[in-house]
Design an enzyme around this catalytic site. Structure first.
Site, short mmCIF file in Angstrom:
data_model
loop_
_atom_site.label_atom_id
_atom_site.label_comp_id
_atom_site.label_asym_id
_atom_site.label_seq_id
_atom_site.Cartn_x
_atom_site.Cartn_y
_atom_site.Cartn_z
N PHE A 167 0.86 -1.18 0.00
CA PHE A 167 0.00 0.00 0.00
C PHE A 167 0.90 1.23 0.00
O PHE A 167 1.57 1.53 0.99
CB PHE A 167 -0.94 0.06 1.20
N ASP A 175 9.57 2.90 1.66
CA ASP A 175 8.37 3.67 1.99
C ASP A 175 8.17 3.58 3.50
O ASP A 175 7.61 2.61 4.01
CB ASP A 175 7.17 3.11 1.24
N LYS A 228 2.96 11.42 6.86
CA LYS A 228 2.12 11.21 8.04
C LYS A 228 2.66 11.91 9.28
O LYS A 228 2.40 13.08 9.48
CB LYS A 228 1.89 9.72 8.26
#
Length: 404
Positions: free
Chosen positions: A145, A230, A259
């Site tokens: 993801f 990531d 984030k």
């Protein structure tokens, strides 16, 4: 779940009436928050065990971050990258130092960081490695993801994320996650990068086999391929280290961050790499109106400074041990699988008992908020400011839910 005289049902109905249904939120309407706790419109409090998918690693309204935001709001919020503002260099320098890299390219969202990483890797492949024009390929993993843009969903193996959004962007090879032999076999003369999550969050906090990440690092070095990590969810203290790659002593060629970098206040993302990689970009070839804006930089500087102390990484590691012990005590008592790294956990509930969604609904009724993923799996990712007592509370409420 709620009394019709309360405000929550009406607010839920309004949200469903006026928004596209791209999410299926729990019927909880939050109005305020502080630390690890949320309060809804009816005054009920909930322990936040999702932390905005790790965007709130430092909790809600951390005083140091809020103060930085307020101070910057009173001075300057946006200039665009057409000019330089007084927060920009400090942010880029301090984040580069935290990452051990030469350069930083600020963006806004995690998906933008991933897209930036893809573009940089392709350009590096053509200009530095010498890949033939239009032939660059990136190896990615099943269960990944990395975001929801058209290009990113092109290499997703989640049909909900991918179906009916084609035609898909070419240039990606998908291999099983954790299978070093398959990854090695997929690399050829046109491969410019391997793009991986060091821990797959959306898949259910899936930790790869020991030795996998060092193996990826070695093969990328040997084959002249960039290793892109990531760390948008897994980074910045979540796993008990600054980066999840740190657990195996691995340093990728490129970090993708987001984030938590925005402190739960503004969206901030970044790509960090050395000059021989990020240096392939020239003016006009990539950019963002809001990327690296003064408000974002002011908040993110304080985020980096919080991480530089090591306090939050230590809290995550120590409290993660307590979380692991509590959750493993529920194996055979409703849980059939537990994966924990720092304050990040994936829990597989016996599907004969309930779905992950049902478990999250029952937890919410008991004042704990979590998120389901993939059937009977739920994720826990509390803010790193959570206490031992609050961890015990979350585990106790989960035990009650599993016991029926």
């Amino acid at each position: 779940m709620v009394d019709d005289k309360l405000r929550t049902p009406g607010a839920v109905r309004d949200a469903e009436r006026w928004t596209a249904h791209n999410y299926h939120p729990l019927p909880v309407v939050i109005s305020s928050a502080e630390g690890a706790w949320l309060t809804d419109v009816d005054g009920r409090r909930y322990l936040d065990c999702l932390a905005g998918y790790s965007a709130l690693n430092f909790g809600h309204r951390h005083p140091q971050l809020i103060a930085a935001a307020h101070a910057q709001l009173d001075r300057l919020t946006l200039t665009s990258r057409a000019f330089i503002h007084d927060q920009f260099a400090d942010f880029c320098r301090e984040l580069a130092e935290l990452c051990g890299k030469d350069l930083v390219l600020p963006m806004n969202t995690g998906a933008e960081a991933v897209e930036t990483g893809i573009k940089v890797a392709r350009k590096w492949g053509y200009q530095v490695k010498g890949v033939a024009a239009g032939q660059a390929n990136i190896v990615v993993a099943e269960g990944n993801f990395h975001g929801r843009t058209t290009t990113i969903v092109s290499f997703s193996t989640d049909e909900d994320a991918r179906a009916d959004f084609g035609p898909y962007t070419p240039g990606f090879t998908v291999v099983p996650y954790g299978d070093l032999d398959a990854l090695t076999a997929a690399i050829n003369e046109n491969t410019v990068a391997v793009l991986l999550e060091p821990i797959q969050g959306e898949q259910g906090v899936v930790v790869p086999p020991e030795g996998y990440l060092p193996g990826v690092r070695q093969v990328c070095t040997e084959r002249n391929v960039l290793f892109i990590a990531d760390e948008i969810q897994s980074g910045l203290g979540r796993t008990g280290a600054t980066f999840a790659c740190d657990h195996e002593g691995v340093v990728p060629d490129m970090y993708l961050l987001g984030k938590a970098l925005g402190g739960g206040i503004v969206p901030v993302s970044a790509v960090a790499a050395n000059a021989d990689v990020l240096g392939v970009l020239k003016p006009g070839q990539h950019g963002s109106t809001f990327g690296g804006n003064p408000l974002a930089c002011a908040v993110a500087i304080e985020v980096v400074r919080l991480l530089a102390t090591g306090e939050f990484q230590r809290r995550s590691a120590e409290l993660g041990d307590r979380l692991r012990a509590g959750l493993e005590g529920l194996l055979g008592k409703g849980l059939v699988g537990v994966r924990v790294r720092g304050l990040w956990a994936g829990l597989d509930i016996d599907p004969a008992l309930m779905t992950g969604r049902e478990a999250c609904e029952r937890l919410a009724a008991r004042g704990v908020l979590a998120k389901d993923t993939h059937g009977s799996t739920i994720r826990l990712a509390p803010p790193l400011v959570i206490t031992e007592e609050e961890i015990d509370l979350a585990v106790a409420q989960l035990a009650e839910v599993l016991a029926g």
